[in-house]
Design an enzyme around this catalytic site. Structure first.
Site, mmCIF file in Angstrom:
data_model
loop_
_atom_site.group_PDB
_atom_site.id
_atom_site.type_symbol
_atom_site.label_atom_id
_atom_site.label_comp_id
_atom_site.label_asym_id
_atom_site.label_seq_id
_atom_site.Cartn_x
_atom_site.Cartn_y
_atom_site.Cartn_z
ATOM 1 N N GLU A 284 0.826 -1.206 0.000
ATOM 2 C CA GLU A 284 0.000 0.000 0.000
ATOM 3 C C GLU A 284 0.866 1.265 0.000
ATOM 4 O OE1 GLU A 284 -4.279 -0.295 1.865
ATOM 5 O OE2 GLU A 284 -3.002 0.785 3.257
ATOM 6 N N HIS A 305 6.399 -26.806 -1.916
ATOM 7 C CA HIS A 305 5.709 -27.866 -2.658
ATOM 8 C C HIS A 305 4.628 -27.301 -3.567
ATOM 9 C CE1 HIS A 305 7.598 -31.133 -0.251
ATOM 10 N NE2 HIS A 305 7.782 -30.103 0.548
ATOM 11 N N LYS A 419 -14.272 1.181 -3.632
ATOM 12 C CA LYS A 419 -15.319 1.624 -2.702
ATOM 13 C C LYS A 419 -16.350 2.470 -3.441
ATOM 14 C CE LYS A 419 -12.304 1.969 1.304
ATOM 15 N NZ LYS A 419 -11.693 2.868 2.264
HETATM 16 O O1 PA5 Z 1 -3.584 1.287 5.923
HETATM 17 C C1 PA5 Z 1 -4.662 1.812 5.713
HETATM 18 O O2 PA5 Z 1 -4.809 3.015 5.755
HETATM 19 C C2 PA5 Z 1 -5.866 0.971 5.413
HETATM 20 O O3 PA5 Z 1 -5.533 -0.363 5.263
HETATM 21 C C3 PA5 Z 1 -6.873 1.084 6.541
HETATM 22 O O4 PA5 Z 1 -6.276 0.718 7.745
HETATM 23 C C4 PA5 Z 1 -8.099 0.247 6.271
HETATM 24 O O5 PA5 Z 1 -8.684 0.615 5.066
HETATM 25 C C5 PA5 Z 1 -9.126 0.411 7.393
HETATM 26 O O6 PA5 Z 1 -9.483 1.744 7.536
HETATM 27 P P1 PA5 Z 1 -10.217 2.263 8.804
HETATM 28 O O7 PA5 Z 1 -9.317 2.106 9.969
HETATM 29 O O8 PA5 Z 1 -10.532 3.691 8.521
HETATM 30 O O9 PA5 Z 1 -11.463 1.440 8.975
#
Ligand code: PA5
Length: 443
Positions: A284, A305, A419
């Protein structure tokens, strides 16, 4: 923690060519002059955690431990993976089947939208004295909110409103979002996720620390490990002594040589979720602007494997980073057998871990022979302190590495695309225009 790059199959010149840039990136993080500088709260987070704050988290964890046989941690992505990675790494492999009655079983929800998963979870919880830790920074994440709505209702119905108020805890933003509104209205104990700490860097906030404490692990030691690694990778430490800067430089040097995929490897099943956390941290942070190493993970020897063939002889675009644990927590010797029907008497008297270590060494040599650069990160034992070190080591490396790649390592604009479509398809209020557009697109 030791980083070994001796089998990285990249020349010292190519790594050193990135030394100045790595040190500048590190300085930019420190000065807050880099891209994404409003999300640098993780940088000095370990050293800012006070014993009083740890005691506050432990007190809340005690309340949950005393009143619950099961605690459901609701969260996704950065609001989930850090806690699970540490809890699974430190727990008995069969914890769910061998509950000692002292520590609640930790279950997870809000990280998928599987109807069967949620149905089966709610069925299982029917016989349980359960509590919930609802973790969402935005407080609006659909997966988590959906699960929490179900869990809240069930907890109140089963345990009564007063007990539910005691055993539901919120970890969320200080002011914004539905999770904050609910926590305030219902009077839940709540902890704040700092504004300047993004989800994937939040394991050392209550996001990770509270569930880890509920699971019975020593969060003070986890933080201590991270603090020591913060010092070991601080500005002023020479490049050659800074494992995070070296790791960042080596992986970027390899990327520039066409190694587009990094596989994190473990030889301990307990580290499966640690690799999941690592995948999110780097994936990310770096996968944007058409750039970034693709992060994958394998569990060895299981995946030798399956994916072993690809790694040994497939397209030569990969390198691997092995997370190795020097000493297991338990000792198990391979028994001798008079008849030796399986022909394994040559292993009699050896520790199982010795076989595992030879699998690791043999694989390393084979992969290096096959043109797969190997980086090795080793820790002496799987405990809180060493995991704290690993966490901060990778976080710091990720910050430096993203800046070397010239991306903003601290945003994640790409995760919004799905989303928007999902909300449009579900007809969420406020998405009317998108709903219309998507209907036309789908005919
Ligand atoms: O690293 C990030 O920003 C995302 O993976 C969020 O943690 C994830 O989308 C969850 O978001 P939130 O804590 O707002 O529910």
């Amino acid at each position: 923690m030791v980083l070994d790059i001796s089998k990285a199959l990249i020349s010292a010149e190519k790594v050193n060519a990135l030394k100045d840039a790595a040190m500048q990136a590190q300085q930019a993080l420190e000065d807050g002059t880099c891209a994404g500088n409003d999300f640098l709260g993780w940088l000095h987070l370990p050293s800012s955690i006070t014993p009083e704050f740890i005691a506050e988290l432990q007190a809340c964890a005690r309340t949950l431990r005393e009143n619950c046989d099961t605690v459901v941690v609701a969260g996704i992505g950065g609001s989930y993976l850090g806690a699970r990675s540490v809890i699974e790494a430190l727990s008995n492999s069969f914890a769910h089947l061998t509950n000692d009655g002292k520590t609640p079983t930790i279950l997870y929800a809000g990280n998928n939208i599987g109807e069967d998963y949620l149905f089966e979870l709610t069925e299982l919880l029917k016989n349980k004295q359960f509590g919930v830790i609802n973790i969402s920074k935005s407080g609006t994440t659909t997966e988590t909110a959906l699960a929490f709505r179900l869990l809240k209702k069930q907890c109140e119905e089963q345990r009564g409103k007063a007990m539910a108020q005691k055993v539901i805890v919120a970890v969320t933003d200080a002011k914004r979002g539905a999770a904050r509104t609910t926590a305030d209205k219902e009077g839940y104990t709540s902890f704040i996720i700092p504004d300047n700490v993004g989800g994937r860097f939040s394991v050392l906030t209550p996001v990770g620390l509270l569930p880890i404490a509920v699971a019975g692990f020593d969060i003070a030691q986890l933080v201590k490990g991270a603090q020591d690694m913060e010092a070991q990778t601080a500005v002023g430490v020479p490049f050659e002594e800074n494992p995070s800067a070296i790791y960042a430089a080596v992986r970027n040097a390899l990327y520039r040589e066409g190694k587009k995929i990094e596989i994190v490897v473990n030889y301990q099943p307990k580290l499966h979720y640690f690799a999941e956390w690592w995948k999110q941290l780097f994936g990310e942070s770096e996968g944007k602007d058409g750039k970034g190493i693709f992060n994958a993970a394998v569990d060895f020897s299981t995946d030798l494997h399956s994916m072993g063939q690809w790694i040994q002889e497939g397209e030569r675009t990969i390198f691997e980073t092995v997370i190795s644990v020097e000493e297991p927590e338990h000792k198990l010797l391979f028994p001798g057998d008079e008849e030796n029907l399986d022909g394994l008497n040559f292993l009699a008297g050896k520790r199982v871990d010795e076989v595992n270590k030879m699998a690791e060494l043999g694989t390393l040599l084979a992969h290096v022979d096959g043109g797969v650069p190997n980086l090795r990160v080793s820790i002496p034992r799987l405990n809180e302190y060493n995991l704290g070190q690993l966490i901060y080591f990778f976080e710091k490396a990720c910050g430096i590495s993203g800046l070397l790649l010239e991306v903003n390592p601290f945003n994640q604009p790409g995760v919004e695309a799905y989303k928007k479509n999902m909300f449009a398809l579900l007809g969420k209020p406020g998405f009317e225009k998108e709903t219309e557009a998507i209907k036309q697109r789908l005919g």
